[in-house]
Design a protein around this motif. Sequence first.
Motif, PDB file in Angstrom:
ATOM      1  N   THR A  78       0.861  -1.173   0.000  1.00 20.56           N
ATOM      2  CA  THR A  78       0.000   0.000   0.000  1.00 20.56           C
ATOM      3  C   THR A  78       0.900   1.226   0.000  1.00 20.56           C
ATOM      4  OG1 THR A  78      -0.131  -0.057   2.402  1.00 20.56           O
ATOM      5  CG2 THR A  78      -1.907  -1.113   1.187  1.00 20.56           C
ATOM      6  N   ILE A  79       0.403   2.292  -0.601  1.00 22.66           N
ATOM      7  CA  ILE A  79       1.217   3.487  -0.778  1.00 22.66           C
ATOM      8  C   ILE A  79       0.450   4.704  -0.310  1.00 22.66           C
ATOM      9  CG2 ILE A  79       2.386   4.958  -2.475  1.00 22.66           C
ATOM     10  CD1 ILE A  79       2.855   2.416  -4.135  1.00 22.66           C
ATOM     11  N   GLY A  80       1.103   5.513   0.507  1.00 25.89           N
ATOM     12  CA  GLY A  80       0.557   6.798   0.926  1.00 25.89           C
ATOM     13  C   GLY A  80       1.330   7.898   0.237  1.00 25.89           C
ATOM     14  N   ILE A  81       0.617   8.786  -0.415  1.00 25.87           N
ATOM     15  CA  ILE A  81       1.239   9.894  -1.121  1.00 25.87           C
ATOM     16  C   ILE A  81       0.815  11.183  -0.429  1.00 25.87           C
ATOM     17  CG2 ILE A  81       1.446  11.109  -3.323  1.00 25.87           C
ATOM     18  CD1 ILE A  81       0.473   8.481  -4.660  1.00 25.87           C
ATOM     19  N   GLY A  82       1.773  12.029  -0.129  1.00 27.32           N
ATOM     20  CA  GLY A  82       1.479  13.305   0.508  1.00 27.32           C
ATOM     21  C   GLY A  82       2.363  14.398  -0.034  1.00 27.32           C
ATOM     22  N   ASP A  83       2.008  15.626   0.283  1.00 27.10           N
ATOM     23  CA  ASP A  83       2.810  16.763  -0.165  1.00 27.10           C
ATOM     24  C   ASP A  83       4.136  16.858   0.578  1.00 27.10           C
ATOM     25  OD1 ASP A  83       0.918  17.457  -2.016  1.00 27.10           O
ATOM     26  OD2 ASP A  83       0.040  19.060  -0.826  1.00 27.10           O
ATOM     27  N   ASN A  84       4.276  16.112   1.667  1.00 27.04           N
ATOM     28  CA  ASN A  84       5.557  16.001   2.375  1.00 27.04           C
ATOM     29  C   ASN A  84       5.590  14.620   3.027  1.00 27.04           C
ATOM     30  OD1 ASN A  84       4.322  16.074   5.004  1.00 27.04           O
ATOM     31  ND2 ASN A  84       4.218  18.298   4.865  1.00 27.04           N
ATOM     32  N   PRO A  85       6.737  14.191   3.547  1.00 28.41           N
ATOM     33  CA  PRO A  85       6.832  12.845   4.129  1.00 28.41           C
ATOM     34  C   PRO A  85       5.875  12.587   5.293  1.00 28.41           C
ATOM     35  CG  PRO A  85       9.020  13.703   3.687  1.00 28.41           C
ATOM     36  CD  PRO A  85       8.059  14.839   3.452  1.00 28.41           C
ATOM     37  N   LEU A  86       5.616  13.595   6.114  1.00 29.30           N
ATOM     38  CA  LEU A  86       4.695  13.401   7.238  1.00 29.30           C
ATOM     39  C   LEU A  86       3.287  13.108   6.743  1.00 29.30           C
ATOM     40  CD1 LEU A  86       3.971  13.394  10.220  1.00 29.30           C
ATOM     41  CD2 LEU A  86       3.660  15.874  10.063  1.00 29.30           C
ATOM     42  N   LEU A  87       2.810  13.882   5.776  1.00 30.10           N
ATOM     43  CA  LEU A  87       1.475  13.620   5.226  1.00 30.10           C
ATOM     44  C   LEU A  87       1.410  12.250   4.563  1.00 30.10           C
ATOM     45  CD1 LEU A  87       0.365  17.043   3.684  1.00 30.10           C
ATOM     46  CD2 LEU A  87      -0.575  15.881   5.672  1.00 30.10           C
TER      47      LEU A  87
ATOM     48  N   ASP B 207      -5.813  19.096   2.898  1.00 22.03           N
ATOM     49  CA  ASP B 207      -6.462  18.103   3.749  1.00 22.03           C
ATOM     50  C   ASP B 207      -6.081  18.227   5.228  1.00 22.03           C
ATOM     51  OD1 ASP B 207      -7.897  16.677   1.723  1.00 22.03           O
ATOM     52  OD2 ASP B 207      -5.976  15.866   1.053  1.00 22.03           O
ATOM     53  N   VAL B 208      -5.092  19.036   5.534  1.00 22.50           N
ATOM     54  CA  VAL B 208      -4.618  19.139   6.919  1.00 22.50           C
ATOM     55  C   VAL B 208      -5.735  19.542   7.886  1.00 22.50           C
ATOM     56  CG1 VAL B 208      -3.046  20.391   8.465  1.00 22.50           C
ATOM     57  CG2 VAL B 208      -2.210  19.463   6.304  1.00 22.50           C
ATOM     58  N   PRO B 209      -6.504  20.603   7.614  1.00 22.31           N
ATOM     59  CA  PRO B 209      -7.537  20.982   8.597  1.00 22.31           C
ATOM     60  C   PRO B 209      -8.599  19.911   8.837  1.00 22.31           C
ATOM     61  CG  PRO B 209      -7.186  22.754   7.010  1.00 22.31           C
ATOM     62  CD  PRO B 209      -6.435  21.559   6.513  1.00 22.31           C
ATOM     63  N   THR B 210      -8.988  19.202   7.805  1.00 20.00           N
ATOM     64  CA  THR B 210     -10.078  18.236   7.962  1.00 20.00           C
ATOM     65  C   THR B 210      -9.610  16.850   8.388  1.00 20.00           C
ATOM     66  OG1 THR B 210      -9.991  17.707   5.600  1.00 20.00           O
ATOM     67  CG2 THR B 210     -11.563  19.397   6.307  1.00 20.00           C
ATOM     68  N   LYS B 211      -8.420  16.452   7.985  1.00 14.54           N
ATOM     69  CA  LYS B 211      -7.989  15.081   8.260  1.00 14.54           C
ATOM     70  C   LYS B 211      -6.921  14.984   9.340  1.00 14.54           C
ATOM     71  CE  LYS B 211      -9.391  13.497   3.758  1.00 14.54           C
ATOM     72  NZ  LYS B 211      -9.042  12.794   2.535  1.00 14.54           N
ATOM     73  N   VAL B 212      -5.881  15.777   9.235  1.00 17.56           N
ATOM     74  CA  VAL B 212      -4.791  15.693  10.214  1.00 17.56           C
ATOM     75  C   VAL B 212      -5.255  16.183  11.576  1.00 17.56           C
ATOM     76  CG1 VAL B 212      -2.470  16.465  10.806  1.00 17.56           C
ATOM     77  CG2 VAL B 212      -3.030  15.896   8.435  1.00 17.56           C
ATOM     78  N   TRP B 213      -5.928  17.321  11.616  1.00 14.41           N
ATOM     79  CA  TRP B 213      -6.382  17.849  12.906  1.00 14.41           C
ATOM     80  C   TRP B 213      -7.425  16.937  13.526  1.00 14.41           C
ATOM     81  CZ3 TRP B 213      -2.842  20.372  14.866  1.00 14.41           C
ATOM     82  CH2 TRP B 213      -2.098  21.302  14.174  1.00 14.41           C
ATOM     83  N   ALA B 214      -8.199  16.244  12.705  1.00  7.68           N
ATOM     84  CA  ALA B 214      -9.165  15.283  13.242  1.00  7.68           C
ATOM     85  C   ALA B 214      -8.446  14.129  13.948  1.00  7.68           C
ATOM     86  CB  ALA B 214     -10.053  14.743  12.131  1.00  7.68           C
ATOM     87  N   ILE B 215      -7.327  13.697  13.408  1.00 10.81           N
ATOM     88  CA  ILE B 215      -6.537  12.632  14.040  1.00 10.81           C
ATOM     89  C   ILE B 215      -5.995  13.122  15.383  1.00 10.81           C
ATOM     90  CG2 ILE B 215      -4.428  11.242  13.875  1.00 10.81           C
ATOM     91  CD1 ILE B 215      -4.842  11.384  10.799  1.00 10.81           C
TER      92      ILE B 215
END
Length: 83
Positions: free
Chosen positions: A24-33, A56-64
């Motif tokens: 499985t592969i996660g693609i983000g605008d930086n390594p953390l994402l 996606d940071v406000p809706t997904k990362v902050w939710a985590i």
Amino acid sequence: MADKFTIARTIQRTVWQELRLVVTIGIGDNPLLAKLVLDNEGKNAPNGISYWSYEDVPTKVWAIIYTCRHMYVPVFKKQKGRR
């Protein structure tokens, strides 16, 4: 140059052909994402590829972070009492 999803599919196909492993592969605008999307969506994605952008940071990362905040509260309370 190929887009990020074409490259991800090529990686998946190559790993399958050479090693017979499903990846499985996660693609983000930086390594953390990329790591966050892999851990939170990539493993459940139908094609095994997920992408998060900075938008996606406000809706997904902050939710985590909001969901996991209770895990860190006791640590901070203990440190506060030691000072």
